[in-house]
Scaffold this motif. Structure first.
Motif, PDB file in Angstrom:
ATOM      1  N   ALA A 161      61.998  47.191  44.041  1.00 20.95           N
ATOM      2  CA  ALA A 161      62.525  48.383  44.711  1.00 20.95           C
ATOM      3  C   ALA A 161      63.808  48.095  45.478  1.00 20.95           C
ATOM      4  CB  ALA A 161      61.479  48.957  45.657  1.00 20.95           C
ATOM      5  N   GLY A 162      64.133  46.800  45.708  1.00 17.54           N
ATOM      6  CA  GLY A 162      65.372  46.473  46.393  1.00 17.54           C
ATOM      7  C   GLY A 162      65.253  45.516  47.563  1.00 17.54           C
ATOM      8  N   ALA A 163      64.106  44.901  47.763  1.00 13.48           N
ATOM      9  CA  ALA A 163      63.983  43.861  48.788  1.00 13.48           C
ATOM     10  C   ALA A 163      64.632  42.586  48.274  1.00 13.48           C
ATOM     11  CB  ALA A 163      62.519  43.603  49.132  1.00 13.48           C
ATOM     12  N   LEU A 164      64.964  41.669  49.175  1.00 20.60           N
ATOM     13  CA  LEU A 164      65.608  40.415  48.782  1.00 20.60           C
ATOM     14  C   LEU A 164      64.658  39.497  48.022  1.00 20.60           C
ATOM     15  CD1 LEU A 164      67.977  38.399  48.839  1.00 20.60           C
ATOM     16  CD2 LEU A 164      67.105  37.629  51.074  1.00 20.60           C
ATOM     17  N   LEU A 165      63.470  39.295  48.576  1.00 19.98           N
ATOM     18  CA  LEU A 165      62.522  38.412  47.904  1.00 19.98           C
ATOM     19  C   LEU A 165      61.096  38.720  48.314  1.00 19.98           C
ATOM     20  CD1 LEU A 165      61.304  35.854  49.792  1.00 19.98           C
ATOM     21  CD2 LEU A 165      63.669  35.162  49.687  1.00 19.98           C
ATOM     22  N   SER A 166      60.194  38.233  47.479  1.00 20.35           N
ATOM     23  CA  SER A 166      58.774  38.322  47.807  1.00 20.35           C
ATOM     24  C   SER A 166      58.133  36.979  47.503  1.00 20.35           C
ATOM     25  CB  SER A 166      58.080  39.429  47.001  1.00 20.35           C
ATOM     26  OG  SER A 166      58.055  39.109  45.625  1.00 20.35           O
ATOM     27  N   TYR A 167      57.140  36.665  48.310  1.00 22.86           N
ATOM     28  CA  TYR A 167      56.333  35.478  48.078  1.00 22.86           C
ATOM     29  C   TYR A 167      54.919  35.834  48.485  1.00 22.86           C
ATOM     30  CZ  TYR A 167      54.584  30.735  48.011  1.00 22.86           C
ATOM     31  OH  TYR A 167      53.862  29.615  47.714  1.00 22.86           O
ATOM     32  N   GLY A 168      54.009  35.779  47.532  1.00 22.27           N
ATOM     33  CA  GLY A 168      52.637  36.143  47.838  1.00 22.27           C
ATOM     34  C   GLY A 168      51.715  35.794  46.693  1.00 22.27           C
ATOM     35  N   PRO A 169      50.446  36.125  46.871  1.00 21.38           N
ATOM     36  CA  PRO A 169      49.470  35.827  45.818  1.00 21.38           C
ATOM     37  C   PRO A 169      49.909  36.406  44.471  1.00 21.38           C
ATOM     38  CG  PRO A 169      48.372  36.603  47.793  1.00 21.38           C
ATOM     39  CD  PRO A 169      49.846  36.799  48.012  1.00 21.38           C
ATOM     40  N   HIS A 170      49.727  35.620  43.428  1.00 24.26           N
ATOM     41  CA  HIS A 170      50.110  36.053  42.082  1.00 24.26           C
ATOM     42  C   HIS A 170      49.252  37.255  41.687  1.00 24.26           C
ATOM     43  CE1 HIS A 170      51.029  36.038  37.853  1.00 24.26           C
ATOM     44  NE2 HIS A 170      52.012  35.184  38.102  1.00 24.26           N
ATOM     45  N   PRO A 171      49.870  38.371  41.294  1.00 26.03           N
ATOM     46  CA  PRO A 171      49.101  39.596  41.039  1.00 26.03           C
ATOM     47  C   PRO A 171      48.094  39.469  39.910  1.00 26.03           C
ATOM     48  CG  PRO A 171      51.403  39.884  40.399  1.00 26.03           C
ATOM     49  CD  PRO A 171      51.296  38.567  41.105  1.00 26.03           C
ATOM     50  N   VAL A 172      48.431  38.794  38.837  1.00 26.27           N
ATOM     51  CA  VAL A 172      47.496  38.664  37.710  1.00 26.27           C
ATOM     52  C   VAL A 172      46.272  37.873  38.137  1.00 26.27           C
ATOM     53  CG1 VAL A 172      47.186  37.721  35.386  1.00 26.27           C
ATOM     54  CG2 VAL A 172      49.309  38.908  35.983  1.00 26.27           C
ATOM     55  N   GLU A 173      46.500  36.785  38.848  1.00 27.48           N
ATOM     56  CA  GLU A 173      45.370  35.964  39.314  1.00 27.48           C
ATOM     57  C   GLU A 173      44.511  36.727  40.318  1.00 27.48           C
ATOM     58  OE1 GLU A 173      42.742  32.884  39.368  1.00 27.48           O
ATOM     59  OE2 GLU A 173      44.369  33.267  37.976  1.00 27.48           O
ATOM     60  N   ARG A 174      45.156  37.516  41.170  1.00 32.00           N
ATOM     61  CA  ARG A 174      44.425  38.308  42.162  1.00 32.00           C
ATOM     62  C   ARG A 174      43.470  39.268  41.461  1.00 32.00           C
ATOM     63  NH1 ARG A 174      48.662  40.578  45.391  1.00 32.00           N
ATOM     64  NH2 ARG A 174      48.786  42.208  43.849  1.00 32.00           N
ATOM     65  N   TRP A 175      43.938  39.958  40.417  1.00 32.12           N
ATOM     66  CA  TRP A 175      43.071  40.897  39.689  1.00 32.12           C
ATOM     67  C   TRP A 175      42.009  40.161  38.877  1.00 32.12           C
ATOM     68  CZ3 TRP A 175      42.748  45.405  41.522  1.00 32.12           C
ATOM     69  CH2 TRP A 175      43.851  46.013  42.121  1.00 32.12           C
ATOM     70  N   ARG A 176      42.349  38.994  38.351  1.00 33.86           N
ATOM     71  CA  ARG A 176      41.371  38.202  37.599  1.00 33.86           C
ATOM     72  C   ARG A 176      40.205  37.800  38.509  1.00 33.86           C
ATOM     73  NH1 ARG A 176      44.624  34.287  35.310  1.00 33.86           N
ATOM     74  NH2 ARG A 176      44.925  35.684  33.575  1.00 33.86           N
ATOM     75  N   ARG A 177      40.532  37.381  39.737  1.00 33.75           N
ATOM     76  CA  ARG A 177      39.477  36.982  40.670  1.00 33.75           C
ATOM     77  C   ARG A 177      38.653  38.189  41.109  1.00 33.75           C
ATOM     78  NH1 ARG A 177      37.579  33.008  39.482  1.00 33.75           N
ATOM     79  NH2 ARG A 177      36.461  32.923  41.448  1.00 33.75           N
ATOM     80  N   ALA A 178      39.306  39.334  41.256  1.00 34.66           N
ATOM     81  CA  ALA A 178      38.575  40.556  41.605  1.00 34.66           C
ATOM     82  C   ALA A 178      37.579  40.895  40.488  1.00 34.66           C
ATOM     83  CB  ALA A 178      39.538  41.713  41.834  1.00 34.66           C
ATOM     84  N   ALA A 179      38.010  40.761  39.238  1.00 41.00           N
ATOM     85  CA  ALA A 179      37.120  41.038  38.104  1.00 41.00           C
ATOM     86  C   ALA A 179      35.928  40.080  38.113  1.00 41.00           C
ATOM     87  CB  ALA A 179      37.892  40.923  36.794  1.00 41.00           C
ATOM     88  N   PHE A 180      36.161  38.827  38.489  1.00 41.40           N
ATOM     89  CA  PHE A 180      35.089  37.842  38.589  1.00 41.40           C
ATOM     90  C   PHE A 180      34.017  38.323  39.577  1.00 41.40           C
ATOM     91  CE2 PHE A 180      33.413  34.290  41.113  1.00 41.40           C
ATOM     92  CZ  PHE A 180      32.754  33.566  40.131  1.00 41.40           C
ATOM     93  N   TYR A 181      34.462  38.817  40.731  1.00 36.04           N
ATOM     94  CA  TYR A 181      33.519  39.300  41.746  1.00 36.04           C
ATOM     95  C   TYR A 181      32.823  40.575  41.316  1.00 36.04           C
ATOM     96  CZ  TYR A 181      34.575  35.754  45.167  1.00 36.04           C
ATOM     97  OH  TYR A 181      34.676  34.549  45.822  1.00 36.04           O
ATOM     98  N   VAL A 182      33.528  41.470  40.667  1.00 36.68           N
ATOM     99  CA  VAL A 182      32.898  42.698  40.165  1.00 36.68           C
ATOM    100  C   VAL A 182      31.810  42.335  39.167  1.00 36.68           C
ATOM    101  CG1 VAL A 182      33.280  44.760  38.744  1.00 36.68           C
ATOM    102  CG2 VAL A 182      34.869  44.200  40.595  1.00 36.68           C
ATOM    103  N   ASP A 183      32.105  41.393  38.282  1.00 37.61           N
ATOM    104  CA  ASP A 183      31.121  40.944  37.306  1.00 37.61           C
ATOM    105  C   ASP A 183      29.863  40.407  38.000  1.00 37.61           C
ATOM    106  OD1 ASP A 183      30.256  40.109  34.555  1.00 37.61           O
ATOM    107  OD2 ASP A 183      30.440  38.092  35.462  1.00 37.61           O
ATOM    108  N   LYS A 184      30.058  39.566  39.008  1.00 39.52           N
ATOM    109  CA  LYS A 184      28.910  39.006  39.747  1.00 39.52           C
ATOM    110  C   LYS A 184      28.081  40.117  40.398  1.00 39.52           C
ATOM    111  CE  LYS A 184      29.568  34.489  39.521  1.00 39.52           C
ATOM    112  NZ  LYS A 184      28.635  33.648  38.797  1.00 39.52           N
ATOM    113  N   LEU A 185      28.756  41.072  41.018  1.00 37.31           N
ATOM    114  CA  LEU A 185      28.058  42.167  41.704  1.00 37.31           C
ATOM    115  C   LEU A 185      27.300  43.047  40.720  1.00 37.31           C
ATOM    116  CD1 LEU A 185      30.805  43.094  44.296  1.00 37.31           C
ATOM    117  CD2 LEU A 185      28.611  41.975  44.774  1.00 37.31           C
ATOM    118  N   LEU A 186      27.913  43.327  39.565  1.00 39.63           N
ATOM    119  CA  LEU A 186      27.247  44.157  38.563  1.00 39.63           C
ATOM    120  C   LEU A 186      26.039  43.451  37.958  1.00 39.63           C
ATOM    121  CD1 LEU A 186      30.298  45.807  36.757  1.00 39.63           C
ATOM    122  CD2 LEU A 186      28.686  46.876  38.375  1.00 39.63           C
ATOM    123  N   LYS A 187      26.036  42.139  38.026  1.00 42.23           N
ATOM    124  CA  LYS A 187      24.901  41.362  37.520  1.00 42.23           C
ATOM    125  C   LYS A 187      23.855  41.124  38.600  1.00 42.23           C
ATOM    126  CE  LYS A 187      27.404  39.095  33.815  1.00 42.23           C
ATOM    127  NZ  LYS A 187      28.021  37.851  33.340  1.00 42.23           N
TER     128      LYS A 187
END
Length: 158
Positions: free
Chosen positions: A88-114
């Motif tokens: 959007a126009g900020a100089l830089l970002s540094y943070g948790p990798h978005p793909v890995e963040r969603w992958r880990r969320a899916a891991f927890y959803v899987d555990k909860l659904l089981k």
């Protein structure tokens, strides 16, 4: 710049601790509504800030384009934790990798659904981070990004 007391308080305190070690000052400007961002940047400018750190939360995420436009108007570099701010126009970002963040969320959803008990699941900290740099913004601000930092970036927006 933060929009919520609870969301940004821990990040603000950690930022202040790190800044003290580098002999830098941190000033907080809290905004709660989209219409407050322009006034927030005016206040930041009056304080002669040299940069802005944006705490990513639902309000600031929705206002990321407005934040980038205000930052450009006041010639202030913006740093955030999510790549969408840089897009959007900020100089830089540094943070948790978005793909890995969603992958880990899916891991927890899987555990909860089981049938796992949420209270017994471990809390994880991110382990993979992403650095995105916007060279167009750097150039507009008259900043030179060190080559070593550019080489370490996951993405450089030309």
């Amino acid at each position: 710049m933060e929009s919520g007391r609870d969301t940004g308080q821990g990040i603000l305190e950690a930022t202040k601790d790190g800044a003290r070690r580098l002999d830098l000052q941190v000033q907080s400007v809290e905004v709660r509504k989209l219409k407050d961002f322009d006034g927030g940047f005016a206040a930041i400018s009056r304080r002669r800030a040299e940069a802005v750190i944006v705490v990513a939360d639902p309000v600031t995420f929705l206002a990321r384009t407005q934040i980038a436009q205000s930052a450009a108007r006041y010639a202030l570099p913006v740093v955030a934790s999510r790549r969408e701010f840089v897009e959007a126009g900020a100089l830089l970002s540094y943070g948790p990798h978005p793909v890995e963040r969603w992958r880990r969320a899916a891991f927890y959803v899987d555990k909860l659904l089981k049938g796992a008990n949420a209270a017994e699941l471990p809390v994880e900290q991110p382990s993979t981070f992403e650095l995105v740099i916007n060279l167009k913004v750097a150039k507009s601000l008259g900043l030179t990004i060190p080559q070593l930092l550019l080489l370490q970036a996951d993405q450089v927006i030309q």
